[in-house]
Write an enzyme that holds these catalytic residues in place. Sequence first.
Site, PDB file in Angstrom:
ATOM      1  N   LYS A 171       0.841  -1.200   0.000  1.00 46.45           N
ATOM      2  CA  LYS A 171       0.000   0.000   0.000  1.00 46.45           C
ATOM      3  C   LYS A 171       0.880   1.256   0.000  1.00 46.45           C
ATOM      4  O   LYS A 171       2.097   1.176   0.216  1.00 46.45           O
ATOM      5  CB  LYS A 171      -0.931  -0.047   1.211  1.00 46.45           C
ATOM      6  CG  LYS A 171      -1.927  -1.232   1.150  1.00 46.45           C
ATOM      7  CD  LYS A 171      -2.794  -1.313   2.397  1.00 46.45           C
ATOM      8  CE  LYS A 171      -3.816  -2.439   2.310  1.00 46.45           C
ATOM      9  NZ  LYS A 171      -4.624  -2.560   3.552  1.00 46.45           N
ATOM     10  N   TYR A 221     -11.952  -2.816  -3.590  1.00 43.52           N
ATOM     11  CA  TYR A 221     -12.513  -2.965  -2.239  1.00 43.52           C
ATOM     12  C   TYR A 221     -14.049  -2.966  -2.247  1.00 43.52           C
ATOM     13  O   TYR A 221     -14.665  -2.633  -1.231  1.00 43.52           O
ATOM     14  CB  TYR A 221     -11.984  -1.856  -1.325  1.00 43.52           C
ATOM     15  CG  TYR A 221     -10.587  -2.139  -0.785  1.00 43.52           C
ATOM     16  CD1 TYR A 221     -10.333  -3.286  -0.034  1.00 43.52           C
ATOM     17  CD2 TYR A 221      -9.537  -1.252  -1.000  1.00 43.52           C
ATOM     18  CE1 TYR A 221      -9.063  -3.551   0.471  1.00 43.52           C
ATOM     19  CE2 TYR A 221      -8.256  -1.515  -0.482  1.00 43.52           C
ATOM     20  CZ  TYR A 221      -8.042  -2.665   0.251  1.00 43.52           C
ATOM     21  OH  TYR A 221      -6.795  -2.940   0.757  1.00 43.52           O
ATOM     22  N   ASN A 240      -1.862  -0.067   7.276  1.00 44.60           N
ATOM     23  CA  ASN A 240      -1.304  -1.385   7.588  1.00 44.60           C
ATOM     24  C   ASN A 240      -0.452  -1.993   6.486  1.00 44.60           C
ATOM     25  O   ASN A 240      -0.272  -3.204   6.399  1.00 44.60           O
ATOM     26  CB  ASN A 240      -2.399  -2.340   8.086  1.00 44.60           C
ATOM     27  CG  ASN A 240      -3.454  -2.623   7.045  1.00 44.60           C
ATOM     28  OD1 ASN A 240      -3.400  -2.096   5.926  1.00 44.60           O
ATOM     29  ND2 ASN A 240      -4.416  -3.463   7.385  1.00 44.60           N
ATOM     30  N   HIS A 276      -1.598  -5.500   1.471  1.00 48.05           N
ATOM     31  CA  HIS A 276      -2.828  -6.268   1.243  1.00 48.05           C
ATOM     32  C   HIS A 276      -2.468  -7.643   0.700  1.00 48.05           C
ATOM     33  O   HIS A 276      -1.539  -7.763  -0.100  1.00 48.05           O
ATOM     34  CB  HIS A 276      -3.712  -5.550   0.205  1.00 48.05           C
ATOM     35  CG  HIS A 276      -4.716  -6.469  -0.426  1.00 48.05           C
ATOM     36  ND1 HIS A 276      -5.909  -6.783   0.169  1.00 48.05           N
ATOM     37  CD2 HIS A 276      -4.679  -7.179  -1.588  1.00 48.05           C
ATOM     38  CE1 HIS A 276      -6.578  -7.637  -0.610  1.00 48.05           C
ATOM     39  NE2 HIS A 276      -5.848  -7.882  -1.679  1.00 48.05           N
ATOM     40  N   GLU A 333      -8.723 -10.752  -8.125  1.00 47.06           N
ATOM     41  CA  GLU A 333      -7.813  -9.609  -7.958  1.00 47.06           C
ATOM     42  C   GLU A 333      -6.679  -9.634  -8.989  1.00 47.06           C
ATOM     43  O   GLU A 333      -6.293  -8.590  -9.515  1.00 47.06           O
ATOM     44  CB  GLU A 333      -7.271  -9.590  -6.524  1.00 47.06           C
ATOM     45  CG  GLU A 333      -8.358  -9.226  -5.518  1.00 47.06           C
ATOM     46  CD  GLU A 333      -7.982  -9.387  -4.053  1.00 47.06           C
ATOM     47  OE1 GLU A 333      -8.842  -9.145  -3.196  1.00 47.06           O
ATOM     48  OE2 GLU A 333      -6.820  -9.751  -3.758  1.00 47.06           O
TER      49      GLU A 333
HETATM   50  N1  ATP Z   1     -11.911  -0.442  11.213  1.00 44.98           N
HETATM   51  C1  ATP Z   1     -11.146  -0.032  10.217  1.00 44.98           C
HETATM   52  N2  ATP Z   1     -10.742   1.254  10.129  1.00 44.98           N
HETATM   53  C2  ATP Z   1      -9.958   1.684   9.119  1.00 44.98           C
HETATM   54  N3  ATP Z   1      -9.523   0.882   8.117  1.00 44.98           N
HETATM   55  C3  ATP Z   1      -9.897  -0.399   8.166  1.00 44.98           C
HETATM   56  C4  ATP Z   1     -10.721  -0.928   9.206  1.00 44.98           C
HETATM   57  N4  ATP Z   1     -10.915  -2.248   8.956  1.00 44.98           N
HETATM   58  C5  ATP Z   1     -10.237  -2.507   7.824  1.00 44.98           C
HETATM   59  N5  ATP Z   1      -9.633  -1.409   7.351  1.00 44.98           N
HETATM   60  C6  ATP Z   1      -8.813  -1.290   6.148  1.00 44.98           C
HETATM   61  O1  ATP Z   1      -9.439  -2.004   5.114  1.00 44.98           O
HETATM   62  C7  ATP Z   1      -8.570  -3.015   4.636  1.00 44.98           C
HETATM   63  C8  ATP Z   1      -9.387  -4.192   4.185  1.00 44.98           C
HETATM   64  O2  ATP Z   1     -10.066  -4.725   5.300  1.00 44.98           O
HETATM   65  P1  ATP Z   1     -10.307  -6.300   5.399  1.00 44.98           P
HETATM   66  O3  ATP Z   1     -11.308  -6.506   6.461  1.00 44.98           O
HETATM   67  O4  ATP Z   1     -10.548  -6.840   4.040  1.00 44.98           O
HETATM   68  O5  ATP Z   1      -8.898  -6.766   6.005  1.00 44.98           O
HETATM   69  P2  ATP Z   1      -7.708  -7.577   5.341  1.00 44.98           P
HETATM   70  O6  ATP Z   1      -8.276  -8.576   4.413  1.00 44.98           O
HETATM   71  O7  ATP Z   1      -6.770  -8.049   6.398  1.00 44.98           O
HETATM   72  O8  ATP Z   1      -6.956  -6.433   4.601  1.00 44.98           O
HETATM   73  P3  ATP Z   1      -6.531  -6.369   3.091  1.00 44.98           P
HETATM   74  O9  ATP Z   1      -7.777  -6.647   2.275  1.00 44.98           O
HETATM   75  O10 ATP Z   1      -6.002  -4.973   2.928  1.00 44.98           O
HETATM   76  O11 ATP Z   1      -5.489  -7.438   2.960  1.00 44.98           O
HETATM   77  C9  ATP Z   1      -7.626  -3.293   5.810  1.00 44.98           C
HETATM   78  O12 ATP Z   1      -6.408  -3.837   5.419  1.00 44.98           O
HETATM   79  C10 ATP Z   1      -7.460  -1.902   6.371  1.00 44.98           C
HETATM   80  O13 ATP Z   1      -6.478  -1.166   5.626  1.00 44.98           O
END
Ligand code: ATP
Length: 148
Positions: free
Chosen positions: A9, A49, A112, A115, A126
């Site tokens: 990211k 997303y 974070n 992804h 994807e």
């Molecule tokens: N409560 C939250 N507040 C802010 N951002 C969030 C929150 N929850 C998730 N995100 C963001 O949305 C992304 C996608 O959320 P998801 O639940 O799909 O988690 P993930 O699958 O671990 O992450 P990613 O899809 O990025 O690998 C997270 O990686 C994070 O950057």
Amino acid sequence: MEQTFIMIKPDGVQRGLVGEIISRFEEKGFYLKGLKLMTVERSFAEKHYADLSSKPFFSGLVEYIISGPVVAMVWEGKNVVVTGRKIIGATNPAESAPGTIRGDFAIEIGRNVIHGSDSIESARKEIALWFPEGIVDWQSNLHPWIYE
Ligand SMILES: Nc1ncnc2c1ncn2[C@@H]1O[C@H](COP(=O)(O)OP(=O)(O)OP(=O)(O)O)[C@@H](O)[C@H]1O
């Protein structure tokens, strides 16, 4: 063999973590099959997303993903989807184990760093979205040293 989509990211790129992250996947024994640095349009980030479009953090998430270049990658190997998620660590860095990418390099859930696809089906979708041109077909000469 199984493939997954991994994206570094904008914070990971800005913080100079690209080499470190690639090393972790390479050193594990996974094969790099696609790699590009790119910025994405808002509509593209919203598509990536789409499953999270009803979440309250969706617009902030999209702003974050379009805020700078990202590194899009395809990695291949046995169980790479699940193992890739383990290498990345829990979504919230407060809960990511030390030794994982998010556990070692991130503090906040909304910054974070990386992804990774959460299933083989998501990975397929994807990879098709991010690499419509297809990926490079090559085999590593190390294969017999990594796999039985
Ligand atoms: N409560 C939250 N507040 C802010 N951002 C969030 C929150 N929850 C998730 N995100 C963001 O949305 C992304 C996608 O959320 P998801 O639940 O799909 O988690 P993930 O699958 O671990 O992450 P990613 O899809 O990025 O690998 C997270 O990686 C994070 O950057």
